[in-house]
Design a protein around this motif. Structure first.
Motif, PDB file in Angstrom:
ATOM      1  N   GLN A  23       0.820  -1.204   0.000  1.00  0.00           N
ATOM      2  CA  GLN A  23       0.000   0.000   0.000  1.00  0.00           C
ATOM      3  C   GLN A  23       0.858   1.261   0.000  1.00  0.00           C
ATOM      4  O   GLN A  23       0.408   2.319  -0.428  1.00  0.00           O
ATOM      5  CB  GLN A  23      -0.994   0.002   1.173  1.00  0.00           C
ATOM      6  CG  GLN A  23      -0.389   0.207   2.549  1.00  0.00           C
ATOM      7  CD  GLN A  23       0.258  -1.039   3.169  1.00  0.00           C
ATOM      8  OE1 GLN A  23       0.439  -2.066   2.530  1.00  0.00           O
ATOM      9  NE2 GLN A  23       0.612  -0.927   4.444  1.00  0.00           N
ATOM     10  N   ILE A  24       2.105   1.146   0.440  1.00  0.00           N
ATOM     11  CA  ILE A  24       3.044   2.273   0.434  1.00  0.00           C
ATOM     12  C   ILE A  24       3.992   2.177  -0.753  1.00  0.00           C
ATOM     13  O   ILE A  24       4.225   3.160  -1.459  1.00  0.00           O
ATOM     14  CB  ILE A  24       3.870   2.318   1.747  1.00  0.00           C
ATOM     15  CG1 ILE A  24       2.949   2.607   2.933  1.00  0.00           C
ATOM     16  CG2 ILE A  24       4.984   3.361   1.662  1.00  0.00           C
ATOM     17  CD1 ILE A  24       3.627   2.511   4.283  1.00  0.00           C
ATOM     18  N   TYR A  25       4.553   0.980  -0.980  1.00  0.00           N
ATOM     19  CA  TYR A  25       5.633   0.827  -1.943  1.00  0.00           C
ATOM     20  C   TYR A  25       5.208   0.214  -3.272  1.00  0.00           C
ATOM     21  O   TYR A  25       6.009   0.131  -4.195  1.00  0.00           O
ATOM     22  CB  TYR A  25       6.760  -0.014  -1.329  1.00  0.00           C
ATOM     23  CG  TYR A  25       7.327   0.611  -0.078  1.00  0.00           C
ATOM     24  CD1 TYR A  25       8.088   1.771  -0.151  1.00  0.00           C
ATOM     25  CD2 TYR A  25       7.090   0.065   1.174  1.00  0.00           C
ATOM     26  CE1 TYR A  25       8.597   2.364   0.990  1.00  0.00           C
ATOM     27  CE2 TYR A  25       7.598   0.641   2.324  1.00  0.00           C
ATOM     28  CZ  TYR A  25       8.350   1.792   2.222  1.00  0.00           C
ATOM     29  OH  TYR A  25       8.860   2.385   3.347  1.00  0.00           O
ATOM     30  N   GLY A  26       3.964  -0.242  -3.387  1.00  0.00           N
ATOM     31  CA  GLY A  26       3.470  -0.796  -4.636  1.00  0.00           C
ATOM     32  C   GLY A  26       3.738  -2.281  -4.771  1.00  0.00           C
ATOM     33  O   GLY A  26       4.294  -2.928  -3.878  1.00  0.00           O
ATOM     34  N   ALA A  27       3.344  -2.827  -5.901  1.00  0.00           N
ATOM     35  CA  ALA A  27       3.412  -4.272  -6.143  1.00  0.00           C
ATOM     36  C   ALA A  27       4.624  -4.698  -6.951  1.00  0.00           C
ATOM     37  O   ALA A  27       4.901  -5.888  -7.059  1.00  0.00           O
ATOM     38  CB  ALA A  27       2.135  -4.728  -6.849  1.00  0.00           C
ATOM     39  N   VAL A  74      22.683   6.769  -8.691  1.00  0.00           N
ATOM     40  CA  VAL A  74      21.288   6.891  -8.294  1.00  0.00           C
ATOM     41  C   VAL A  74      21.149   5.994  -7.080  1.00  0.00           C
ATOM     42  O   VAL A  74      21.530   4.823  -7.125  1.00  0.00           O
ATOM     43  CB  VAL A  74      20.335   6.437  -9.426  1.00  0.00           C
ATOM     44  CG1 VAL A  74      18.900   6.341  -8.922  1.00  0.00           C
ATOM     45  CG2 VAL A  74      20.442   7.375 -10.623  1.00  0.00           C
ATOM     46  N   ILE A  75      20.632   6.551  -5.988  1.00  0.00           N
ATOM     47  CA  ILE A  75      20.570   5.765  -4.757  1.00  0.00           C
ATOM     48  C   ILE A  75      19.232   5.940  -4.053  1.00  0.00           C
ATOM     49  O   ILE A  75      18.739   7.057  -3.898  1.00  0.00           O
ATOM     50  CB  ILE A  75      21.726   6.119  -3.794  1.00  0.00           C
ATOM     51  CG1 ILE A  75      21.724   5.203  -2.560  1.00  0.00           C
ATOM     52  CG2 ILE A  75      21.730   7.598  -3.431  1.00  0.00           C
ATOM     53  CD1 ILE A  75      22.990   5.254  -1.732  1.00  0.00           C
ATOM     54  N   ASN A  76      18.666   4.803  -3.667  1.00  0.00           N
ATOM     55  CA  ASN A  76      17.556   4.776  -2.734  1.00  0.00           C
ATOM     56  C   ASN A  76      18.158   4.224  -1.441  1.00  0.00           C
ATOM     57  O   ASN A  76      18.277   3.011  -1.280  1.00  0.00           O
ATOM     58  CB  ASN A  76      16.415   3.885  -3.222  1.00  0.00           C
ATOM     59  CG  ASN A  76      15.231   3.904  -2.289  1.00  0.00           C
ATOM     60  OD1 ASN A  76      15.359   4.261  -1.123  1.00  0.00           O
ATOM     61  ND2 ASN A  76      14.083   3.494  -2.789  1.00  0.00           N
ATOM     62  N   PRO A  77      18.592   5.107  -0.553  1.00  0.00           N
ATOM     63  CA  PRO A  77      19.259   4.633   0.657  1.00  0.00           C
ATOM     64  C   PRO A  77      18.317   3.972   1.652  1.00  0.00           C
ATOM     65  O   PRO A  77      18.773   3.420   2.657  1.00  0.00           O
ATOM     66  CB  PRO A  77      19.867   5.894   1.261  1.00  0.00           C
ATOM     67  CG  PRO A  77      19.467   7.029   0.405  1.00  0.00           C
ATOM     68  CD  PRO A  77      18.544   6.543  -0.647  1.00  0.00           C
ATOM     69  N   ILE A 103      10.663   5.878  -3.090  1.00  0.00           N
ATOM     70  CA  ILE A 103       9.424   5.434  -3.730  1.00  0.00           C
ATOM     71  C   ILE A 103       8.222   6.180  -3.156  1.00  0.00           C
ATOM     72  O   ILE A 103       7.354   6.645  -3.892  1.00  0.00           O
ATOM     73  CB  ILE A 103       9.272   3.903  -3.584  1.00  0.00           C
ATOM     74  CG1 ILE A 103      10.406   3.206  -4.353  1.00  0.00           C
ATOM     75  CG2 ILE A 103       7.903   3.439  -4.068  1.00  0.00           C
ATOM     76  CD1 ILE A 103      10.551   1.725  -4.048  1.00  0.00           C
ATOM     77  N   SER A 104       8.178   6.303  -1.847  1.00  0.00           N
ATOM     78  CA  SER A 104       7.071   7.018  -1.200  1.00  0.00           C
ATOM     79  C   SER A 104       7.464   8.480  -0.993  1.00  0.00           C
ATOM     80  O   SER A 104       8.638   8.842  -1.070  1.00  0.00           O
ATOM     81  CB  SER A 104       6.743   6.370   0.148  1.00  0.00           C
ATOM     82  OG  SER A 104       7.798   6.583   1.071  1.00  0.00           O
ATOM     83  N   CYS A 127      11.074  11.960  -4.841  1.00  0.00           N
ATOM     84  CA  CYS A 127      10.321  11.137  -3.895  1.00  0.00           C
ATOM     85  C   CYS A 127       8.840  11.223  -4.197  1.00  0.00           C
ATOM     86  O   CYS A 127       8.362  12.215  -4.755  1.00  0.00           O
ATOM     87  CB  CYS A 127      10.626  11.523  -2.451  1.00  0.00           C
ATOM     88  SG  CYS A 127       9.989  13.097  -1.905  1.00  0.00           S
ATOM     89  N   GLY A 128       8.146  10.146  -3.857  1.00  0.00           N
ATOM     90  CA  GLY A 128       6.707  10.127  -4.005  1.00  0.00           C
ATOM     91  C   GLY A 128       6.216   9.804  -5.399  1.00  0.00           C
ATOM     92  O   GLY A 128       5.023   9.919  -5.668  1.00  0.00           O
ATOM     93  N   CYS A 129       7.084   9.374  -6.271  1.00  0.00           N
ATOM     94  CA  CYS A 129       6.706   9.052  -7.653  1.00  0.00           C
ATOM     95  C   CYS A 129       6.626   7.556  -7.884  1.00  0.00           C
ATOM     96  O   CYS A 129       6.607   7.102  -9.033  1.00  0.00           O
ATOM     97  CB  CYS A 129       7.707   9.671  -8.626  1.00  0.00           C
ATOM     98  SG  CYS A 129       7.752  11.455  -8.579  1.00  0.00           S
ATOM     99  N   GLY A 130       6.616   6.777  -6.805  1.00  0.00           N
ATOM    100  CA  GLY A 130       6.631   5.331  -6.948  1.00  0.00           C
ATOM    101  C   GLY A 130       7.937   4.897  -7.604  1.00  0.00           C
ATOM    102  O   GLY A 130       8.942   5.610  -7.559  1.00  0.00           O
ATOM    103  N   THR A 131       7.909   3.753  -8.223  1.00  0.00           N
ATOM    104  CA  THR A 131       9.133   3.249  -8.861  1.00  0.00           C
ATOM    105  C   THR A 131       9.463   4.013 -10.138  1.00  0.00           C
ATOM    106  O   THR A 131      10.574   3.882 -10.649  1.00  0.00           O
ATOM    107  CB  THR A 131       9.032   1.737  -9.132  1.00  0.00           C
ATOM    108  OG1 THR A 131       7.886   1.486  -9.938  1.00  0.00           O
ATOM    109  CG2 THR A 131       8.943   0.958  -7.826  1.00  0.00           C
ATOM    110  N   ASP A 132       8.535   4.841 -10.627  1.00  0.00           N
ATOM    111  CA  ASP A 132       8.868   5.727 -11.754  1.00  0.00           C
ATOM    112  C   ASP A 132      10.017   6.650 -11.386  1.00  0.00           C
ATOM    113  O   ASP A 132      10.739   7.132 -12.262  1.00  0.00           O
ATOM    114  CB  ASP A 132       7.664   6.592 -12.154  1.00  0.00           C
ATOM    115  CG  ASP A 132       6.544   5.813 -12.800  1.00  0.00           C
ATOM    116  OD1 ASP A 132       6.784   4.686 -13.295  1.00  0.00           O
ATOM    117  OD2 ASP A 132       5.407   6.330 -12.813  1.00  0.00           O
ATOM    118  N   GLY A 133      10.198   6.907 -10.101  1.00  0.00           N
ATOM    119  CA  GLY A 133      11.275   7.782  -9.649  1.00  0.00           C
ATOM    120  C   GLY A 133      12.646   7.328 -10.120  1.00  0.00           C
ATOM    121  O   GLY A 133      13.516   8.146 -10.393  1.00  0.00           O
TER     122      GLY A 133
END
Length: 150
Positions: A23-27, A74-77, A103-104, A127-133
């Motif tokens: 519900q936060i991070y998607g499928a 590119v980093i998602n820490p 992601i959120s 941030c907040g663009c889902g995995t499109d980020g």
């Protein structure tokens, strides 16, 4: 012409993407994100080295190892965003363009998530663009690198 290499790093718990709090991070799974990154990078003339670790030292070691052969990061820490001065120091030390991805929308979440040690050294924060980020980050990285990098 050789492609410019970008390191895409993912921090703790992102290996659970698709099953952890969808519900936060998607499928989408992390493997799905990796496929999307490779496809986007190919269209942008970039090469992606995509990695994930739950261990802070491993992320730092990959940054150190890549300082001579990658042109950007590119980093998602993940949770290390809010806790790791060491990771921020490593990103700063390699002197490459950095784009931070979440992601959120961390600013709509718990207050402890509002602070990032990485944002202060990042060239951009998505941030907040889902995995499109991740795709947006690679697009922005391609622009930064075409303009001469850092």
């Amino acid at each position: 012409m050789s492609k410019r290499k970008v390191l895409v790093l993912n921090g703790p718990n992102l290996n659970l993407l698709g099953t952890r709090e969808p519900q936060i991070y998607g499928a989408e799974t992390l493997a799905d994100v990796e496929r999307r990154c490779h496809a986007a990078a190919d269209g942008l003339g970039l090469e992606v080295e995509f990695r994930q670790s739950n261990a802070e030292h491993e992320l730092i070691d990959w940054l150190h190892a890549g300082r001579h052969d990658v042109e950007g990061v590119v980093i998602n820490p993940a949770a290390y965003t809010h806790t790791s001065v060491a990771l921020a120091d490593a990103l700063s030390a390699i002197a490459k363009p950095v784009i931070e991805v979440h992601i959120s929308n961390v600013h709509r979440r718990e207050p402890f998530r509002h602070h990032s040690y990485v944002s202060g050294i990042a060239d951009a924060v998505i941030c907040g663009c889902g995995t499109d980020g991740y795709v947006f980050a690679l697009q922005r990285m391609a622009t930064i690198l075409s303009q001469g990098g850092k």
